[in-house]
Write a protein that holds these residues in place. Structure first.
Motif: not given
Length: 270
Positions: A83-87, A92-93, A119-124, A131-133
């Motif tokens: 399910h890569a690419g999902s929120q 999880f990552e 992923v978060t960049r793609t999801l906007g 937070t990820a950065r």
């Protein structure tokens, strides 16, 4: 109480575990998560089992039980990869990266941080991306790469400013900025970021304020300002500190006692 079938019971148990997690009732979250995982294993639903493993692993990690959390998170990896690419996969990552970081396995954690950012960049999701950065900045600081950490924090701060982000994410980033400035030896700037982090946390999550008080104490001790450091530490309720925060508090207290020429062995040996 209305759930009767095994699958319904598994869903209900998982919701109960997640409720306690959101409320930060960690002992209840762990107990409910353990029960939930057993029920999910019983019904043979791989997706539910992966979610239950992740949530129990997250709750264990929040109490500092990283050795127990890691195999549970690893067990959920195959489902997450599918399910890569999902929120949910990004969350999880991020959780897995945080556990590895806390275990001192920064090199293993780094690629997971980058996947969260992708992923978060793609999801906007700008708040999640900030937070990820910031989390990647923690990883880089732990690896001794203060410059790389500062680069990520600058990008995170840019998101905070551009999208007027508030709450826990902005407070977390401000605190990390203070840590990065301290690592560079920029103590005045570090104290200014501590002030901003305190103001943001007082509004968003007061329970996290001791982390700022302790960090400020470390900076003040670096500057030789013992009295101000002691004053900052007295604002912490040491009995309520989480394991990692307690370790930083004990270290600051030990440094303080050494500078006061007092016995620091109980704190530094903790």
């Amino acid at each position: 109480r209305l759930a009767r079938r095994p699958l319904q019971c598994a869903h209900a148990s998982m919701h109960r575990a997640w409720y306690h997690t959101v409320q930060a009732n960690w002992s209840e979250a762990i107990a409910a998560g353990q029960a939930s995982l057993l029920l999910c294993q019983g019904v043979g639903d791989k997706q539910l089992q992966a979610q239950a493993s992740q949530r129990l692993g997250t709750a264990l990690a929040m109490t500092g039980r990283f050795d127990e959390a890691l195999p549970l998170l690893r067990a959920a990896e195959p489902w997450v990869q599918a399910h890569a690419g999902s929120q949910e996969a990004a969350e999880f990552e991020g959780n897995l990266a945080a556990v590895l970081d806390n275990m001192g396995r920064t090199a293993e954690a780094e690629p997971h941080h980058w996947r969260v950012i992708e992923v978060t960049r793609t999801l906007g999701d700008h708040a999640f991306l900030a937070t990820a950065r910031a989390n990647l900045a923690v990883n880089r600081l732990s690896a001794g790469l203060a410059g790389a950490a500062s680069e990520q924090l600058a990008l995170a701060q840019q998101l905070v400013s551009s999208y007027n982000l508030k709450g826990g994410s902005a407070a977390f980033i401000a605190k990390l900025q203070a840590e990065a400035e301290r690592a560079h030896g920029h103590y005045v700037q570090a104290l200014a970021w501590c002030d901003e982090a305190e103001a943001r946390l007082a509004e968003a999550n007061p329970l996290r304020l001791p982390a700022v008080f302790t960090l400020r104490a470390h900076v003040l001790l670096d500057m030789g300002q013992v009295a101000r450091a002691q004053q900052s530490l007295t604002r912490c309720d040491s009995a309520e500190l989480r394991p990692r925060m307690r370790a930083q508090y004990d270290l600051a207290t030990g440094r303080l006692r050494l500078m006061l020429q007092q016995d620091a062995r109980p704190q530094l040996d903790a």
